[in-house]
Every structure is written in C-alpha cells, then in structure tokens.
Design an enzyme around this catalytic site. Sequence first.
Site, short mmCIF file in Angstrom:
data_model
loop_
_atom_site.label_atom_id
_atom_site.label_comp_id
_atom_site.label_asym_id
_atom_site.label_seq_id
_atom_site.Cartn_x
_atom_site.Cartn_y
_atom_site.Cartn_z
N ASP A 260 20.11 24.13 5.12
CA ASP A 260 19.98 23.16 4.24
C ASP A 260 19.18 23.55 3.07
O ASP A 260 18.10 24.38 3.50
CB ASP A 260 19.09 21.84 5.07
CG ASP A 260 19.30 20.55 4.15
OD1 ASP A 260 20.06 19.53 4.87
OD2 ASP A 260 18.74 20.23 3.08
N GLY B 35 28.96 -12.62 11.06
CA GLY B 35 27.60 -12.48 10.35
C GLY B 35 27.54 -11.94 9.18
O GLY B 35 28.45 -13.02 8.32
N GLY C 107 27.16 -3.08 6.44
CA GLY C 107 26.20 -2.38 5.42
C GLY C 107 26.21 -1.18 5.83
O GLY C 107 27.26 -0.46 6.72
N CYS D 235 28.07 4.14 5.39
CA CYS D 235 29.45 4.50 5.56
C CYS D 235 30.70 3.50 5.03
O CYS D 235 31.27 3.88 3.90
CB CYS D 235 29.75 5.08 7.01
SG CYS D 235 28.80 6.29 7.61
N LYS E 35 21.86 -1.92 10.63
CA LYS E 35 22.52 -2.37 11.83
C LYS E 35 21.25 -1.89 13.06
O LYS E 35 20.22 -1.43 12.72
CB LYS E 35 23.43 -1.63 12.34
CG LYS E 35 23.53 -0.13 12.88
CD LYS E 35 24.94 0.24 13.16
CE LYS E 35 24.62 1.65 13.63
NZ LYS E 35 26.06 2.21 14.08
N ARG F 114 19.96 2.02 4.20
CA ARG F 114 20.87 2.41 3.12
C ARG F 114 21.87 1.41 3.10
O ARG F 114 22.60 0.91 4.22
CB ARG F 114 21.47 3.62 3.26
CG ARG F 114 20.68 4.83 2.91
CD ARG F 114 21.12 6.24 2.98
NE ARG F 114 21.62 6.70 4.41
CZ ARG F 114 22.18 7.54 4.57
NH1 ARG F 114 22.56 8.42 4.04
NH2 ARG F 114 22.39 8.02 6.09
C1 UGA Z 1 30.63 3.73 11.04
C2 UGA Z 1 31.91 3.92 11.92
O1 UGA Z 1 31.60 2.74 13.06
C3 UGA Z 1 31.81 5.22 12.84
O2 UGA Z 1 32.99 5.21 13.61
C4 UGA Z 1 31.88 6.25 11.41
O3 UGA Z 1 31.77 7.65 12.08
C5 UGA Z 1 30.74 6.05 10.56
O4 UGA Z 1 30.64 4.66 10.02
C6 UGA Z 1 30.76 7.17 9.48
O5 UGA Z 1 31.72 6.89 8.63
O6 UGA Z 1 30.07 8.06 9.70
P1 UGA Z 1 28.05 3.29 11.30
O7 UGA Z 1 27.89 3.11 9.86
O8 UGA Z 1 27.20 4.13 12.15
O9 UGA Z 1 29.59 3.91 11.82
O10 UGA Z 1 28.10 1.69 11.57
P2 UGA Z 1 28.60 0.64 12.60
O11 UGA Z 1 28.48 0.42 14.06
O12 UGA Z 1 30.32 0.95 12.36
O13 UGA Z 1 28.47 -0.59 11.81
C7 UGA Z 1 28.69 -0.72 10.25
C8 UGA Z 1 28.07 -2.18 9.73
O14 UGA Z 1 28.91 -3.09 10.26
C9 UGA Z 1 26.75 -2.67 10.28
O15 UGA Z 1 26.03 -3.08 9.08
C10 UGA Z 1 26.99 -3.68 11.15
O16 UGA Z 1 26.03 -4.77 11.45
C11 UGA Z 1 28.28 -4.10 10.66
N1 UGA Z 1 29.12 -5.04 11.89
C12 UGA Z 1 29.54 -4.10 12.84
C13 UGA Z 1 29.34 -6.23 11.78
O17 UGA Z 1 28.84 -6.91 11.00
N2 UGA Z 1 30.10 -6.78 12.64
C14 UGA Z 1 30.64 -5.99 13.75
O18 UGA Z 1 31.38 -6.65 14.44
C15 UGA Z 1 30.40 -4.74 13.68
#
Ligand code: UGA
Length: 448
Positions: A30, A256, A260, A263, A323, A330
């Site tokens: 890094d 909900g 956010g 990603c 989450k 972020r």
């Molecule tokens: C997401 C993907 O799930 C991963 O597979 C991927 O590798 C990652 O992005 C990435 O591109 O690196 P992540 O950003 O850690 O992972 O979070 P998630 O668990 O997917 O949740 C994303 C958002 O969706 C959160 O804000 C969560 O609150 C929201 N969410 C999730 C909902 O509003 N409803 C749901 O049913 C699920």
Amino acid sequence: MKLSIIGTGYVGLTTGTCFAEVGHEVTCVDNNEEKVRTLLDGKIPIYEPGLAELVKKNVAAGRLKFTTSTPEGVQDGEVIFIAVPTPPQPDGSVDLSYIEKVAREIAEALTPDLGYRVIVDKSTVPVKTGHKVAETVRRYAEPGVDFGVVSNPEFLREGCAVQDLLEPDRIVFGANDERAVTLMNRIYEPFVAPVLVTDMESAELIKHAANSFLALKISYINAVARICEQSGADIEKVAEGIGMDHRIGRSFLNAGLGYGGSCFPKDIKAFIAISESLGYPFELLKQVEEVNETQRELFLGKIRDKLWVLQDKKIALWGLTFKQNTDDVRESVAMKLAGQMLEEGAEVVAWDPQGIGTARKFGNLSGKITYADDMYSCLDGAEALVIGTEWPEFANADLAEVAKRLRTPLVFDGRNLLDPHTASAKGLEYYSVGRPAVGVTDSAAAAV
Ligand code: UGA
C-alpha cells in the site's frame, strides 16, 4: 504460492489475509505509509469481525507481510492482484486512474528474468478494463517481459468478509490465456467452492451484473412496499410469500430505507454508464436508482407528517453505518437521513454499535450530530426514535425502556426491525416501511 496484493483497502487486506490463511505466502502493498505502519504494528484500520486475529496469526506464521514498495510486491508475487479503489466520477463512470497507475508501476518493475507473471484485477471495474491493463503493461514494460491478465471479481460482503472469502459461494475468474488459468486454479485449490472460468469480459460483467441484480431486488421490494402502504397489506408477509418460491428466494427482499455503502450506489451508476457507452441505455437500472433515492424521502415524509416541524426537535437516531456489522459509513442512508433532519433544524442524537468513530472522522456531519454514550441514553427526552441501520441489537431492544425514555413514544423504523404488535403493546406509536402503523394516537381526531 507466492502472491502479492497491491492496495490494502477492504478488499485487498481481507483477500490477502485469507490467501495467507489457506497457506499462500502473501505480500500486501500500500502506498499509504501510515496504513502500512499500523498494519506492521499489528493493528487493522477497519472493523471486520475475525480479521484482526487472522492478520496477527498469519504475520506471526511468516505468511503475510506489508510493504509500501510495489517493486517488492512484483518481485515477491508470481501472481499480482490489483485491489485499489475505483471511485465514481461526477457522471457516474468509474475513475480508473488508480488502476492505470498501478498497471504502470507493475510494468516498470517487471523484468524478463522474473519469468511469467499474472496480473489479476480484483477491483470492481467496468467491462474491458482488463484489456486496458494488458495494453498498459505491454506499453510500459521492457521487451521480453512475459505476463497474463485475469479478471477475478470479489463477492465479499462487509461484516462477513472473512467467511465470504474462506467459504465463498463461487469463485469466478476470466482469462484469455491458459497459463494464467492454471495458476489461478492452483491459488483457489484450497477453497471448497464451485469455480467458474470465463473469458475476461464475462468475469468483469458478472460483478456489475450481480451487484445490480441484488440492488434491483431491494428496489423491487421497496416499490412493492409502497403499494402495501396504500392498500393496507404487509410487506413482510408479501416478501415471505414471494421468497418461498425458490426461483426468487427470500434474501435481499428486506424493505426499508434502501441500499447504501461503498459498492451498490457506485456499481449501479458505473453499470449504467458503461452500458450507455456501449450503446444500451439501461433504463431498468435507472429506475432501481430512482426508487432507492426516493425511498429515503418518503420515510422522511412520515417523520414530518407526525412531528409537523423538525426545527428544534430532539430526534434519537439508532444506526449510522450503511448496514449492520461494519463501522463503514460511506454512502450510508442513515447518515444521509441524519443530514436531512439536521438541515431541517432538528437536534440529532445518534448511537451506533461500531460507527460513531468513523462517523466522527469521515461522516462530514461532525460537530452537528451529537453522539450518545449508549443505546438507551440516546433516547432520553427525544421526541422520536428513528432506526436507520439493521443492527441486531436494535431488533432485540427493550421496548418498555424505549417507551419510558422517549419524551413522546414515537418510533420510525426504517429497517422493519421491530414487531409492530410488540411495539404497540409496549406503548409505542410505531411507523415502519410497507406495514400499517400501529398504536397511532391521532390527537386531532381525538379533539373533535
Ligand atoms: C455488496 C454485495 O452484497 C457483495 O456481494 C459484493 O461483493 C460487495 O457489495 C462489493 O461489491 O464489494 P456490501 O456492500 O458489503 O456487499 O453490502 P450488502 O450486504 O450487499 O448490503 C448493501 C446495502 O443494501 C446495505 O445498505 C443494506 O442495508 C441494503 N439492503 C440489503 C437492503 O436494504 N435490503 C436487503 O434486503 C439487503
């Protein structure tokens, strides 16, 4: 095998550590000296359950090391992973300047005597980036350098990254070169997971298409939640009913405040931008974004409806992170909501199990939000509780205590964490998303 990872952010650090955990020798590079010093001191710069222990263990075992030198990484790693940021530009397309810079640095450090090297793109990038990386390395490397380029998208979720990496659902990589495929297969041999090998472009597309599909599921259920609110149906029952169809599945159908994080918002924008540039205006994904953006505004409307004016009202906010199980704020919807309530003159007092430190540091609302000492004192004297993040401790809260501490027992649950009947039994007036409000005291009607 000897591997190097350039970029020790979320993906780079967790991926490098898990590669070391399964027995590879890993050099993490890094250019941020402070970050490397922190890591060399045995501390990790992010909150990710289980990661600190694994870093410590693998550093002690001599399988994991950290450096600021890209040439050292290129010397060490037979396979060199690029895991640097790919931030969004104002028009939604991806800023690939870090990838290009690292490709140049790798090229300049490669020499013919190193033999065949594989350069792997782990960062989330638009389709065709791998070709650009290959072109760049060829242009800047000395003649006789032998290398292949691979796209190996990462599917880890923050908060359970270690588990997602050690026990992935699937491993995907794309290469247009057999020697690279052989080496990639060897890297992933210790992992028990189905492996899909594709061409480079398909692997790149799989990442954007997968994240967009998950975001689409979220916006879909949020759109259905709006119909539930207008018709008296209950979105939790609807999600359960449609999720029982195994072709649909129940996951990512939690209605909900919307998605956010670092990603989804970025990747959906990037997929729209790359599709557009390839001649396809992806209107469906534009709708996904539109639903997500307006979801927060609709929720805020419920708070305004009830509190009438937000000016000078003390509002308790549970949740700051994007989450549960992360300290990452972020693109957090909870933070955006806090920002809007503050703008309207409310006093926001917030509590989050992990996010207070990052919110103070990176949340750009510092000095405006008040941070509570604990979950319940956050509520003292507040006019309402707003739940912005799906932390399990909020779902398991002592609702009698919530009702006691609030000045008026109003709860706006942006993640549908509480059971409405229990909430109303404990004396709360409870509003959520896509479900009828309960315990409503309409003072205007009562006065008539
Ligand atoms: C997401 C993907 O799930 C991963 O597979 C991927 O590798 C990652 O992005 C990435 O591109 O690196 P992540 O950003 O850690 O992972 O979070 P998630 O668990 O997917 O949740 C994303 C958002 O969706 C959160 O804000 C969560 O609150 C929201 N969410 C999730 C909902 O509003 N409803 C749901 O049913 C699920």
